[in-house]
Design an enzyme around this catalytic site. Structure first.
Site: not given
Ligand code: CTP
Length: 386
Positions: A202, A271, A281, A312, A326, A330
């Protein structure tokens, strides 16, 4: 105070001075006689807009008899570049010029960045002098390894300017409000392999997490930075773990948070991962290609323990509602929400505009600011939470 001694690396001290001044530090420069053989005091005077101290017995100079005052008003004494000679003088307490006098009189922390020929550096007498000074609480930063001005390759060159800068900030933060706190920070994006060549990643630059790690370090914390691949300079004076995938980050964060006071998850964690990574490859023979993705663990949600958890949320729509969800899901003490669609607030930039959300419903909308400034505000709120 910056003490400059007679090494060819003096020109790098001019660069360092310029950076310190730009960052808002008041820099008083003391040059030894040998240093003046390499660079004129005028260089440092022009950079600091302050008189440069060069002699102990110059009655025309208002600073000439002031070595004790100089020593007393310093918050930190940095000697860069430091020759083998000044290191030996400091070890034995000599006071035969302005710099050695000041070093002997000051109660401020002393940071030394050595620069010398590798033979001089490796000589047991220099090593012993350094060991004794370290035992007395003097900080050494470097020297680095590489090409030396004398034509050899080895250990002895003045280390990276930014590392010296960081060492000064650490010395100044010794009595900071995060002293004794162990803080885990994650930064950057993760990378999920598709085959030996490609990956899914990303746009996170890691700048917010790195800014947090540096700010916490500068306030006295013991920082463990766990970061995905990126091009940022590894900050000096923090424990650093480089990771690639979300699962690597999961394992590293689990281990690091066993013994911490706070975790700040600024990383953009993938995710999903590719369910089956191709060993070879993938060739472009097929007309279309589907990848099956498996879900990665949610690192932040999985963390339990007696520490502060800060998350975040970077969103492109329904910012506050998503962040609120979130925060609760969390089990966080605070979430930093930012709208990536707004100017100055996206991935990769040096600024951010964030809203802080707390479990009791409090919200704090912050204006657009540098990530460094935002890092300090996040840490202010973290200390409030203790
Ligand atoms: N985070 C994490 N582990 C994951 C995904 C996210 O610890 N697998 C943490 C990120 O570091 C951030 C927070 O969770 O502090 C929110 O991450 P974000 O990507 O905004 O949210 P998601 O929980 O992944 O939800 P979505 O992608 O559906 O918005």
């Amino acid at each position: 105070m910056l003490g400059v001694t007679g090494s060819i690396a003096v020109y790098k001290a001019a660069d360092l001075t310029s950076r310190l001044v730009k960052a808002g530090y008041i820099v008083d420069v003391v040059m030894t006689e040998a240093a003046q053989e390499f660079v004129q005091p005028l260089t440092f005077q022009a950079l600091t807009h302050r008189p440069v101290v060069t002699e102990m017995f110059n009655l025309h100079s208002e600073m000439a008899v002031e070595h004790i005052a100089l020593a007393e008003r310093a918050d930190v004494l940095l000697i860069a570049p430091a020759t083998a000679n000044i290191i030996a003088k400091l070890r034995y307490g000599f006071a035969d010029d302005m710099l050695s006098c000041t070093a002997l009189a000051t109660r401020a922390p002393i940071v030394i960045a050595p620069a010398m020929n590798n033979g001089m550096y490796e000589n047991p007498v220099t090593q012993e002098n350094i060991a004794v000074l370290k035992e007395r609480g003097v900080t050494f930063v470097g020297p680095g390894e590489g090409y030396l001005a004398c034509g050899t390759v080895g250990r002895g060159r003045l280390t990276e300017i930014m590392d010296i800068f960081d060492a000064v900030k650490i010395a100044l933060g010794r009595k900071g409000d995060l002293m004794g706190k162990r803080i885990v920070v994650t930064a950057g994006g993760t990378e999920e392999p598709i085959d030996p060549v490609r990956c899914i990643t990303n746009r996170s630059s890691g700048k917010m997490g790195y800014a947090l790690a540096e700010a916490a370090r500068d306030r006295g914390a013991e920082v463990h930075l766990i970061a995905g691949p990126g091009s940022l300079r590894t900050p000096y004076g923090v424990r650093f773990t480089a990771v690639r995938t979300a699962n690597d980050m999961f394992a590293a964060v689990q281990a690091a948070t066993r013994d911490c006071h706070a975790v700040l998850m600024a990383a953009a964690v993938s995710d999903y991962r590719v369910a089956e990574v191709a060993k070879q490859k993938i060739k472009k023979s097929a007309s279309s290609l589907s990848l099956e993705l498996a879900k990665n663990p949610d690192i932040l949600a999985s963390l339990t323990g007696d520490f502060i958890k800060i998350g975040f949320a970077a969103e492109s729509q329904d910012l506050l509602a998503n962040a609120q969800m979130k925060l609760q899901a969390k089990g966080l003490h605070m979430i930093v929400a930012n709208d990536i669609s707004r100017a100055g607030s996206g991935f990769g930039g040096d600024t951010n505009e964030a809203t802080l959300l707390f479990p009791d419903g409090r919200r704090e909308a912050l204006p657009l600011m540098t990530k460094e400034r935002l890092a300090h505000i996040i840490l202010d709120r973290t200390t409030d939470l203790y």
